[in-house]
Write an enzyme that holds these catalytic residues in place. Structure first.
Site, PDB file in Angstrom:
ATOM      1  N   ASP A 165      -8.839  46.778  47.532  1.00 52.45           N
ATOM      2  CA  ASP A 165      -9.692  45.989  48.410  1.00 52.45           C
ATOM      3  C   ASP A 165      -8.923  45.420  49.600  1.00 52.45           C
ATOM      4  OD1 ASP A 165      -8.161  44.271  46.874  1.00 52.45           O
ATOM      5  OD2 ASP A 165      -9.836  43.368  45.815  1.00 52.45           O
ATOM      6  N   ASN A 204     -13.843  34.743  37.278  1.00 54.28           N
ATOM      7  CA  ASN A 204     -15.260  35.007  36.993  1.00 54.28           C
ATOM      8  C   ASN A 204     -15.491  36.445  36.520  1.00 54.28           C
ATOM      9  OD1 ASN A 204     -14.959  36.514  39.288  1.00 54.28           O
ATOM     10  ND2 ASN A 204     -16.359  35.338  40.563  1.00 54.28           N
ATOM     11  N   HIS A 239     -14.297  39.236  37.980  1.00 57.34           N
ATOM     12  CA  HIS A 239     -14.341  40.304  38.987  1.00 57.34           C
ATOM     13  C   HIS A 239     -13.132  41.222  38.880  1.00 57.34           C
ATOM     14  CE1 HIS A 239     -12.237  37.485  42.073  1.00 57.34           C
ATOM     15  NE2 HIS A 239     -11.399  38.490  41.884  1.00 57.34           N
ATOM     16  N   GLU A 281     -17.769  41.164  42.640  1.00 56.00           N
ATOM     17  CA  GLU A 281     -18.164  39.870  42.088  1.00 56.00           C
ATOM     18  C   GLU A 281     -19.265  40.061  41.040  1.00 56.00           C
ATOM     19  OE1 GLU A 281     -16.287  37.519  42.581  1.00 56.00           O
ATOM     20  OE2 GLU A 281     -16.133  36.771  44.624  1.00 56.00           O
TER      21      GLU A 281
HETATM   22  C1  GLP Z   1      -8.298  38.774  44.017  1.00 60.18           C
HETATM   23  C2  GLP Z   1      -8.176  40.282  44.052  1.00 60.18           C
HETATM   24  C3  GLP Z   1      -8.290  40.872  42.667  1.00 60.18           C
HETATM   25  C4  GLP Z   1      -7.391  40.115  41.709  1.00 60.18           C
HETATM   26  C5  GLP Z   1      -7.803  38.681  41.637  1.00 60.18           C
HETATM   27  C6  GLP Z   1      -6.988  37.831  40.682  1.00 60.18           C
HETATM   28  O1  GLP Z   1      -9.602  38.327  44.059  1.00 60.18           O
HETATM   29  N1  GLP Z   1      -9.146  40.891  44.892  1.00 60.18           N
HETATM   30  O2  GLP Z   1      -7.945  42.251  42.716  1.00 60.18           O
HETATM   31  O3  GLP Z   1      -7.460  40.700  40.439  1.00 60.18           O
HETATM   32  O4  GLP Z   1      -7.657  38.141  42.937  1.00 60.18           O
HETATM   33  O5  GLP Z   1      -5.876  37.350  41.336  1.00 60.18           O
HETATM   34  P1  GLP Z   1      -4.712  36.490  40.692  1.00 60.18           P
HETATM   35  O6  GLP Z   1      -3.847  37.473  40.012  1.00 60.18           O
HETATM   36  O7  GLP Z   1      -4.059  35.861  41.873  1.00 60.18           O
HETATM   37  O8  GLP Z   1      -5.337  35.535  39.771  1.00 60.18           O
END
Ligand code: GLP
Length: 259
Positions: A67, A136, A138, A143
């Site tokens: 993404d 959440n 995702h 989402e």
């Molecule tokens: C973002 C990314 C996800 C990732 C998530 C969790 O939203 N788009 O790909 O899995 O964050 O991130 P973190 O590892 O910082 O909790």
């Protein structure tokens, strides 16, 4: 679904890095799906060390990130492109043409999304997809209520995701409202998926993803449909799993299955 509960977060990152390295060793010109997020940072640190000590060579791999934020100008330090450059691509010496992220700065985002799907197909599909998970549930930026059949497209980020990601932005609180992300069906097309989750904030999402119903409300639960999905956890992320002791019996210390 393989559920590996490792002894700590460090071991979970190590196990994730090992799986990626095994994939590259088996096929040096493989196609890797990559993820951002703080959880992945120790994994990329391990990969950088292995590259520096010549235990790992990524020069032939092709990468597709999950993404990218919409509307950040190219080179913005908080863009996922710049983040990946810092965390991995610069050390890997990866040629530009082998690196792919969705173009969040494209004038036509619908066309950019279609082009991304086409590029993944043209590369022969993704061999191994790394994933984190949002609080959440995702994956990528899919989402809750994202269609399980979704493909790369623009998504509006929830307030909770924007809040969670605000820490990465210098103006703290202004994570972009939109992102362009691989869809859930895009992720499920990968030949193998590895989701890494560490820390107590991920425990509820992990329980819903692994032991809840397959549901668009928890996008990561779609991995239950994948024939080769591995979930790598530290003990904190595993606390809400009801079948913890079963997973530990199947994969002692988060290692290989006994059978
Ligand atoms: C973002 C990314 C996800 C990732 C998530 C969790 O939203 N788009 O790909 O899995 O964050 O991130 P973190 O590892 O910082 O909790």
């Amino acid at each position: 679904m393989r559920v590996l509960i490792c002894q700590d977060a460090e071991t979970a990152a190590l196990r994730t890095a090992d799986q990626l390295c095994d994939q590259v060793q088996a096929r040096p010109d493989c196609v890797l799906g990559l993820a951002t997020g703080e959880t992945m940072e120790p994994v990329y640190a391990l990969l950088r060390t292995r590259i520096a000590t010549r235990q790992l060579n990524l020069l032939q791999v092709t990468t597709f990130n999950l993404d990218e934020y919409v509307g950040l100008p190219k080179g913005h330090p908080e863009s996922y492109r710049a983040t990946m450059q810092r965390l991995l691509f610069d050390s890997a010496g990866l040629p530009e043409k082998q690196i792919h992220l969705p173009d969040g700065d494209a004038p036509d985002l619908v066309a950019a999304a279609a082009n991304y799907e086409a590029a993944i197909r043209a590369a022969g599909g993704i061999d191994l997809q790394l994933l984190g998970i949002g609080e959440n549930g995702h994956i990528g930026f899919n989402e809750p209520t994202s269609s399980l059949g979704s493909r790369t497209r623009v998504k509006t980020l929830t307030q909770s995701t924007r809040k969670a990601n605000a820490r990465f932005f210098s103006n703290n609180g202004e994570a972009p409202l939109f992102a362009i992300t691989m869809g859930i069906a895009t992720v499920l097309d990968a030949r193998c998926c590895i989701l890494l989750a560490t820390g107590p904030k991920k425990a509820a999402a992990i329980a819903a993803a692994i032991e809840g119903p397959v549901s668009a409300v928890c996008p990561a639960s779609a991995l239950q449909l994948h024939p080769a999905a591995t979930i790598i956890l530290d003990p904190e992320a595993a606390t809400e799993l009801k079948l913890q002791s079963y997973y530990k019996t199947v994969h002692p210390s988060g290692g290989d299955a006994l059978f």
